[in-house]
Motif scaffolding. Structure first.
Motif, mmCIF file in Angstrom:
data_model
loop_
_atom_site.group_PDB
_atom_site.id
_atom_site.type_symbol
_atom_site.label_atom_id
_atom_site.label_comp_id
_atom_site.label_asym_id
_atom_site.label_seq_id
_atom_site.Cartn_x
_atom_site.Cartn_y
_atom_site.Cartn_z
ATOM 1 N N ALA A 47 0.825 -1.275 0.102
ATOM 2 C CA ALA A 47 0.172 -0.086 0.037
ATOM 3 C C ALA A 47 0.803 1.160 0.061
ATOM 4 N N VAL A 48 0.652 2.015 -0.838
ATOM 5 C CA VAL A 48 1.452 3.243 -1.082
ATOM 6 C C VAL A 48 0.532 4.569 -1.016
ATOM 7 N N PHE A 49 0.904 5.540 -0.182
ATOM 8 C CA PHE A 49 0.389 6.959 -0.187
ATOM 9 C C PHE A 49 0.855 7.891 -1.523
ATOM 10 N N GLU A 50 -0.192 8.485 -1.652
ATOM 11 C CA GLU A 50 -0.130 9.629 -2.802
ATOM 12 C C GLU A 50 -0.285 10.850 -2.167
ATOM 13 N N PHE A 51 0.968 11.363 -1.801
ATOM 14 C CA PHE A 51 0.815 12.710 -0.961
ATOM 15 C C PHE A 51 0.314 13.716 -1.564
ATOM 16 N N ASP A 52 0.245 13.829 -3.017
ATOM 17 C CA ASP A 52 -0.256 15.131 -3.829
ATOM 18 C C ASP A 52 -1.614 14.881 -3.912
ATOM 19 N N PHE A 53 -2.437 13.733 -3.437
ATOM 20 C CA PHE A 53 -3.688 13.779 -3.158
ATOM 21 C C PHE A 53 -4.207 14.145 -2.147
ATOM 22 N N MET A 54 -4.424 15.586 -1.899
ATOM 23 C CA MET A 54 -4.948 16.170 -0.841
ATOM 24 C C MET A 54 -3.931 15.896 0.508
ATOM 25 N N GLY A 55 -2.581 15.733 0.131
ATOM 26 C CA GLY A 55 -1.660 16.100 1.151
ATOM 27 C C GLY A 55 -1.680 14.533 1.882
ATOM 28 N N GLY A 56 -1.865 13.468 0.992
ATOM 29 C CA GLY A 56 -2.076 12.025 1.192
ATOM 30 C C GLY A 56 -2.866 11.865 2.746
ATOM 31 N N SER A 57 -4.048 12.758 2.847
ATOM 32 C CA SER A 57 -4.772 12.589 3.908
ATOM 33 C C SER A 57 -5.562 11.434 4.142
ATOM 34 N N MET A 58 -5.864 11.019 5.294
ATOM 35 C CA MET A 58 -6.601 9.446 5.618
ATOM 36 C C MET A 58 -7.780 9.805 5.822
ATOM 37 N N VAL A 76 3.804 1.978 2.583
ATOM 38 C CA VAL A 76 4.867 3.321 2.517
ATOM 39 C C VAL A 76 4.062 4.404 2.839
ATOM 40 N N THR A 77 4.366 5.091 3.818
ATOM 41 C CA THR A 77 3.496 6.166 4.063
ATOM 42 C C THR A 77 3.913 7.599 3.536
ATOM 43 N N ALA A 78 3.268 8.444 3.301
ATOM 44 C CA ALA A 78 3.412 9.942 3.099
ATOM 45 C C ALA A 78 2.147 10.745 3.202
ATOM 46 N N SER A 79 1.909 11.151 4.515
ATOM 47 C CA SER A 79 0.549 11.919 4.703
ATOM 48 C C SER A 79 0.843 12.873 5.628
ATOM 49 N N GLY A 80 -0.157 14.036 5.735
ATOM 50 C CA GLY A 80 -0.206 15.031 6.369
ATOM 51 C C GLY A 80 -1.190 14.735 7.559
ATOM 52 N N GLY A 81 -1.783 13.566 7.593
ATOM 53 C CA GLY A 81 -2.710 13.232 8.747
ATOM 54 C C GLY A 81 -4.081 12.881 8.317
ATOM 55 N N ALA A 82 -5.100 13.140 9.302
ATOM 56 C CA ALA A 82 -6.429 12.652 8.634
ATOM 57 C C ALA A 82 -7.111 13.742 8.021
ATOM 58 N N ARG A 83 -8.208 13.214 7.280
ATOM 59 C CA ARG A 83 -8.707 14.331 6.235
ATOM 60 C C ARG A 83 -9.999 14.927 6.912
ATOM 61 N N MET A 84 -9.764 16.352 7.169
ATOM 62 C CA MET A 84 -10.591 17.264 7.850
ATOM 63 C C MET A 84 -12.206 17.179 7.299
#
Length: 289
Positions: free
Chosen positions: A129-140, A165-173
């Protein structure tokens, strides 16, 4: 001015007023390293896995490029790509949530911030599983959590290790409490992986922050980080303002966390595939597995 024109190189052209015109170069040919400020040819940087050849600074890498870097080319299949985000709360800040989703999809070519793929690393079967940071800051958000869960389920059903593989700003507000629930959801499903005695390798890249770092990112059997990655819960500026103290140099960077024992190792991106393959071989030979 005829004698001056003869001295000028032939490629320099003048307009009617005699001022030299700026040469038009295609955009995107060059990139400046944010660490050492070296000017790099974009193709050379891409061929070096987005790692500066001068100083080794690891620039961010999009999800598909990272999948290509880690997985063997043959036998890949994507998991849960049909799971798509919805605007359950009819959320609107300065813009509506569906508008933000649409713009993120157009910019990245992805439908959410996590791509889950079944494949192999050096012929060893895995789910990654790989995060895409450019999609809304990799928000969860809810889709990210569901794709993560389905990826782990496939790993358990087929007896495969799971890698994230993580790349995230955190939860999706924009998803409110639904987003925060993904912290428990993703952590809980990993207990099934542990009960099946299957390895979980967590690879932390720049940045890994917020709810992602506070949930599953640090509970891998092995926790790896890329050099210089920003990793933590709240950002350094917020912490500094809260405690009203000057933070040490390199605070919340990979090297700082390794020194404090929060992660197991730092691995250069260009060596990641071989290192992960070696770890998988060792982990799958553990007693009782």
């Amino acid at each position: 001015m005829g004698w001056l024109n003869k001295l000028l190189p032939p490629k320099i052209k003048r307009n009617d007023s005699g001022a030299a015109r700026k040469s038009s170069l295609p955009e995107g040919l060059w990139s400046k390293c944010p660490a050492c400020e070296a000017v790099l040819y974009a193709t050379d940087l891409a061929n070096n896995s987005n790692v500066c050849p001068k100083c080794g600074h690891h620039k961010r890498l999009e999800s598909r490029a990272r999948i290509d870097l880690l997985l063997d080319a043959e036998g890949r299949s994507e998991i849960a790509s049909e799971v798509l985000p919805v605007d359950s709360l009819s959320f609107k800040d300065s813009r509506r949530y569906p508008e933000r989703l649409r713009d993120a999809a157009e910019a990245t070519g992805e439908t959410d911030a996590l791509v889950v793929v079944r494949g192999s690393i050096r012929t060893l079967p895995v789910v990654i599983a790989v995060f895409e940071f450019d999609f809304m800051g990799g928000s969860m958000g809810s889709v990210l959590g569901e794709r993560f869960v389905r990826g782990v389920q496939v790993a358990v059903e087929h007896g495969m290790p799971f890698i994230c593989v993580t790349a995230s700003g955190g939860a999706r507000m924009q998803e409110g409490l639904f987003s925060l629930m993904q912290m428990a959801k993703t952590t809980a499903i990993l207990t099934r992986l542990s009960q099946a005695k299957l390895p979980f390798i967590s690879i932390l890249t720049d940045p890994t922050m917020g709810g992602v770092s506070a949930s599953f990112a640090f509970i891998g059997d092995v926790v790896i980080a890329e050099p210089g990655a920003l990793i933590g819960f709240a950002g350094p500026r917020v912490i500094e303002q809260t405690v009203r103290e000057t933070l040490p140099d390199g605070f919340q960077r990979s090297e700082f966390l390794l020194e404090k024992g929060a992660i197991d190792m730092i691995v250069d991106r260009r060596e990641m595939k071989d290192r992960v393959a070696g770890l998988l071989t060792l982990l799958q030979k553990r007693p009782g597995t």
